[in-house]
Design an enzyme around this catalytic site. Sequence first.
Site, PDB file in Angstrom:
ATOM      1  N   HIS A 235       0.770  -1.271   0.026  1.00 36.25           N
ATOM      2  CA  HIS A 235      -0.163  -0.055  -0.040  1.00 36.25           C
ATOM      3  C   HIS A 235       0.751   1.269   0.011  1.00 36.25           C
ATOM      4  CE1 HIS A 235      -3.340  -2.745   0.935  1.00 36.25           C
ATOM      5  NE2 HIS A 235      -2.722  -2.919   1.890  1.00 36.25           N
ATOM      6  N   ARG A 297      -2.107  18.595   1.531  1.00 33.50           N
ATOM      7  CA  ARG A 297      -0.692  18.969   1.361  1.00 33.50           C
ATOM      8  C   ARG A 297       0.000  18.840   0.214  1.00 33.50           C
ATOM      9  NH1 ARG A 297       1.473  13.676   0.853  1.00 33.50           N
ATOM     10  NH2 ARG A 297       0.361  12.248   2.482  1.00 33.50           N
TER      11      ARG A 297
HETATM   12  P1  ADP Z   1       2.241  10.186  -0.501  1.00 32.32           P
HETATM   13  O1  ADP Z   1       0.622   9.898  -1.010  1.00 32.32           O
HETATM   14  O2  ADP Z   1       2.547  11.642  -0.637  1.00 32.32           O
HETATM   15  O3  ADP Z   1       3.092   9.298  -0.961  1.00 32.32           O
HETATM   16  P2  ADP Z   1       2.592   9.086   1.909  1.00 32.32           P
HETATM   17  O4  ADP Z   1       1.345   8.650   2.895  1.00 32.32           O
HETATM   18  O5  ADP Z   1       3.532   8.015   1.571  1.00 32.32           O
HETATM   19  O6  ADP Z   1       2.023  10.168   0.965  1.00 32.32           O
HETATM   20  O7  ADP Z   1       3.278  10.083   2.978  1.00 32.32           O
HETATM   21  C1  ADP Z   1       4.151  11.139   2.441  1.00 32.32           C
HETATM   22  C2  ADP Z   1       5.349  11.419   3.375  1.00 32.32           C
HETATM   23  O8  ADP Z   1       4.810  11.786   4.651  1.00 32.32           O
HETATM   24  C3  ADP Z   1       6.289  10.349   3.628  1.00 32.32           C
HETATM   25  O9  ADP Z   1       7.507  10.763   3.473  1.00 32.32           O
HETATM   26  C4  ADP Z   1       5.881   9.515   4.699  1.00 32.32           C
HETATM   27  O10 ADP Z   1       7.103   9.213   5.389  1.00 32.32           O
HETATM   28  C5  ADP Z   1       5.401  10.758   5.513  1.00 32.32           C
HETATM   29  N1  ADP Z   1       4.314  10.637   6.396  1.00 32.32           N
HETATM   30  C6  ADP Z   1       3.156   9.784   6.145  1.00 32.32           C
HETATM   31  N2  ADP Z   1       2.571   9.570   7.337  1.00 32.32           N
HETATM   32  C7  ADP Z   1       3.149  10.292   8.211  1.00 32.32           C
HETATM   33  C8  ADP Z   1       2.765  10.491   9.662  1.00 32.32           C
HETATM   34  N3  ADP Z   1       1.759   9.987  10.355  1.00 32.32           N
HETATM   35  N4  ADP Z   1       3.814  10.922  10.482  1.00 32.32           N
HETATM   36  C9  ADP Z   1       4.850  11.429   9.737  1.00 32.32           C
HETATM   37  N5  ADP Z   1       5.345  11.378   8.550  1.00 32.32           N
HETATM   38  C10 ADP Z   1       4.371  10.762   7.794  1.00 32.32           C
HETATM   39  P1  ADP Z   2      -3.130   5.925   3.149  1.00 34.70           P
HETATM   40  O1  ADP Z   2      -3.657   6.934   4.040  1.00 34.70           O
HETATM   41  O2  ADP Z   2      -2.331   4.948   4.005  1.00 34.70           O
HETATM   42  O3  ADP Z   2      -2.580   6.344   2.041  1.00 34.70           O
HETATM   43  P2  ADP Z   2      -5.222   5.137   1.432  1.00 34.70           P
HETATM   44  O4  ADP Z   2      -6.704   4.958   1.964  1.00 34.70           O
HETATM   45  O5  ADP Z   2      -4.951   6.221   0.560  1.00 34.70           O
HETATM   46  O6  ADP Z   2      -4.557   5.161   2.990  1.00 34.70           O
HETATM   47  O7  ADP Z   2      -4.796   3.777   0.883  1.00 34.70           O
HETATM   48  C1  ADP Z   2      -3.723   3.249   0.441  1.00 34.70           C
HETATM   49  C2  ADP Z   2      -3.485   2.332  -0.345  1.00 34.70           C
HETATM   50  O8  ADP Z   2      -4.398   0.895  -0.178  1.00 34.70           O
HETATM   51  C3  ADP Z   2      -4.220   2.582  -1.802  1.00 34.70           C
HETATM   52  O9  ADP Z   2      -3.545   3.441  -2.326  1.00 34.70           O
HETATM   53  C4  ADP Z   2      -4.606   1.486  -2.225  1.00 34.70           C
HETATM   54  O10 ADP Z   2      -3.523   0.925  -2.993  1.00 34.70           O
HETATM   55  C5  ADP Z   2      -5.032   0.456  -1.200  1.00 34.70           C
HETATM   56  N1  ADP Z   2      -6.442   0.576  -1.007  1.00 34.70           N
HETATM   57  C6  ADP Z   2      -7.160   1.388  -0.133  1.00 34.70           C
HETATM   58  N2  ADP Z   2      -8.401   1.548  -0.177  1.00 34.70           N
HETATM   59  C7  ADP Z   2      -8.612   0.409  -1.091  1.00 34.70           C
HETATM   60  C8  ADP Z   2      -9.698  -0.429  -1.292  1.00 34.70           C
HETATM   61  N3  ADP Z   2     -11.047  -0.326  -0.935  1.00 34.70           N
HETATM   62  N4  ADP Z   2      -9.438  -1.370  -2.448  1.00 34.70           N
HETATM   63  C9  ADP Z   2      -8.490  -1.885  -2.851  1.00 34.70           C
HETATM   64  N5  ADP Z   2      -7.281  -1.298  -2.483  1.00 34.70           N
HETATM   65  C10 ADP Z   2      -7.430  -0.162  -1.545  1.00 34.70           C
END
Ligand code: ADP
Ligand code: ADP
Length: 661
Positions: A235, A297
């Site tokens: 994910h 962001r």
């Molecule tokens: P993107 O969709 O931009 O890839 P990510 O969820 O992968 O978003 O997170 C982007 C950046 O933020 C990454 O460098 C990750 O390590 C950081 N990050 C994500 N969640 C957290 C959190 N809860 N606290 C601190 N840093 C976070």
């Molecule tokens: P995060 O905050 O960790 O980014 P997301 O809700 O954006 O969480 O989900 C992260 C990833 O998990 C998505 O990019 C997708 O690959 C997978 N995912 C999330 N929801 C679903 C779903 N309902 N069915 C299949 N894959 C999912």
Amino acid sequence: MFKKILIANRGEIACRITRTARKLGIATVAVYSDADRAALHVQMADEAYRIGPAEAARSYLDSGAIIEACRQSGAEAVHPGYGFLSENPDFVEAVTAAGLVFIGPSAQAIRAMGLKDAAKVLMEQAGVPVVPGYHGENQEAEFLSTQAEAVGYPVLIKARAGGGGKGMRRVERPEAFAAALASARREAEASFGDGRVLVEKYMAKPRHIEVQVFGDNHGGVVHLFERDCSAQRRHQKVIEEAPAPGMTAEMREAMGTAAVRAAQAISYSGAGTVEFIADVSGGLRADRFFFMEMNTRLQVEHPVTEAITGLDLVEWQLRVAAGEPLPKTQAELSIDGWAFEARLYAENAARDFLPSTGRLARFDVPDGIRVDSGVRAGDEITAFYDPMIAKVITHGKDRAEALGRLSGALSQCRIAGVTTNAGFLGRLCREPHFAAGDVDTGLIEREAATLLPNPLPSARVQALAAIAALGLLDPPGEDDPWQRLRGFRLWGASWQSVFIEQEGQVLEVRVAAGDGRRFDVAVGDVGLSLAIRSGAEGRVLVDFGDRSVEATVVRDGLQITLFAGGESHVFHAEEAAGLQGEDEAGGDVLAAPMPGLVRLVQVAAGATVARGDPLVTMEAMKMELVLTAPRDGTVETVAVAAGDQVSEGAVLLRLVEEEPE
Ligand code: ADP
Ligand code: ADP
Ligand code: MG
């Protein structure tokens, strides 16, 4: 426009923001933890303030220290980058209360999207399609299980406060629901201090397609098209691209409109991303995409949008935060060509993506393409922060051109000192489904067997590593640790032997140096003859007779990193790895190459052995070392037994002395 801003982040994104600020004539203030005192982002900024120790919780997440740095420096506004405090509404309020501008959306907008369940309710109300499932208040296990049945398996349990793919569990069958729920809750509680979850339908063939949106403080909202981030592992995004392969004008219109509606529903200002999941089991369809979450962001992968629109999104952020209207209208925005971004991580894809730490002995990235990075050679990759070390971004007139450029750029990355995922990223670029644009979020997992393992090094690569390990690639310096590896002249006058270790496998390679940089090398049963021409910075051209190979060899301590054919191979040379001490002439003695435990003695006194036969197996540094007979002969005495702890150089067994012929 602002005269001076503070960048409350580190690494590549802090450097990237600094660049745009400089372009606009805005002075920059960096902040740093003790671990980052000499970091690139600090060096690039006009001034820098220490905000605490290495741990993020006491530095980059310390809003008080950051606001104090604004006060001291006279910065008018704060750019939070991504991660850290970027989506923390309390921080936004503290910044505003201090009379400063937060370069990003309002605290209210962040709060509205902060929890996935509440965000989905809001989006339903705004008429945006959301992923089917349960996102209500009731958190009783029995109840959630019933909801999962109603939604239909497979389902995805998601932490409502989740991020970075954490607190997520895919459940295939009702029997597995209770255990998955408990473990998702535990992880969510530990990571976010909030164990509450939602239950979603797990899409059959999911693609992650997100839309970049931008709002200003005058009610304007536009979208900057989509990005496809379906190449994921656990994910988490690995390679992103824009536009999305196979996207139709109709679906783009539908997704863009939904994303703009989402942003308008919360009076959004600044850069944001609306993430959708598309069910592509029946192809890309305008009625088969669903809102997942909104990231309030700048996103890690924003450069692919910049590449296809020709815009600078950080510039837009600064303009909007300074009160200017959006620089362009929707009608003025268009897509030019195709772009990719690969996230280069210090991690070992072959070992379950284990993060790798260490000092960057080499950090060479190709010229002529965009590489966003926050490190340089000599920098330490620590365990304190994200292991992402660079983003490689390419652009082309179409997908094939942009992807070809990415693959080429990755194979030109020469990064040594930490293990990186560059090889894995390159393999993904060339994987047939990915190359054809046939992506979904399960692709990497399905193709793991070919994508993840490092290809075994060929005998050619091993031969080159051994020559490097013996210090024969270039003339040695004064206190070169490699000197100690030399001089084990074993098999007559010119043969030297060295042990090289890779991923726990130890290999003995014998090398005979001839005239004019020619070498004869024995790697196991394989004999090779080669000639080497050395160039600058460890580059070598190796002529194997039937083919010539270009490679780069980086030596750091006893570690050798060898780059060839788009892959990198890391070897450790074993010090004192000869089978005998120098004063024990004649190859009669088998000695321990390093301190360790004798695991197995394969022969007894009186046994007749042939050169290369395994005699003793040792365990050292969590590796197994098979010590082989240095020559044909008869075992005279065995000095050790299984279970013995031996020190380096200890005599393990002796062969009967050979009569001179
Ligand atoms: P993107 O969709 O931009 O890839 P990510 O969820 O992968 O978003 O997170 C982007 C950046 O933020 C990454 O460098 C990750 O390590 C950081 N990050 C994500 N969640 C957290 C959190 N809860 N606290 C601190 N840093 C976070
Ligand atoms: P995060 O905050 O960790 O980014 P997301 O809700 O954006 O969480 O989900 C992260 C990833 O998990 C998505 O990019 C997708 O690959 C997978 N995912 C999330 N929801 C679903 C779903 N309902 N069915 C299949 N894959 C999912
Ligand atoms: Mg997400």
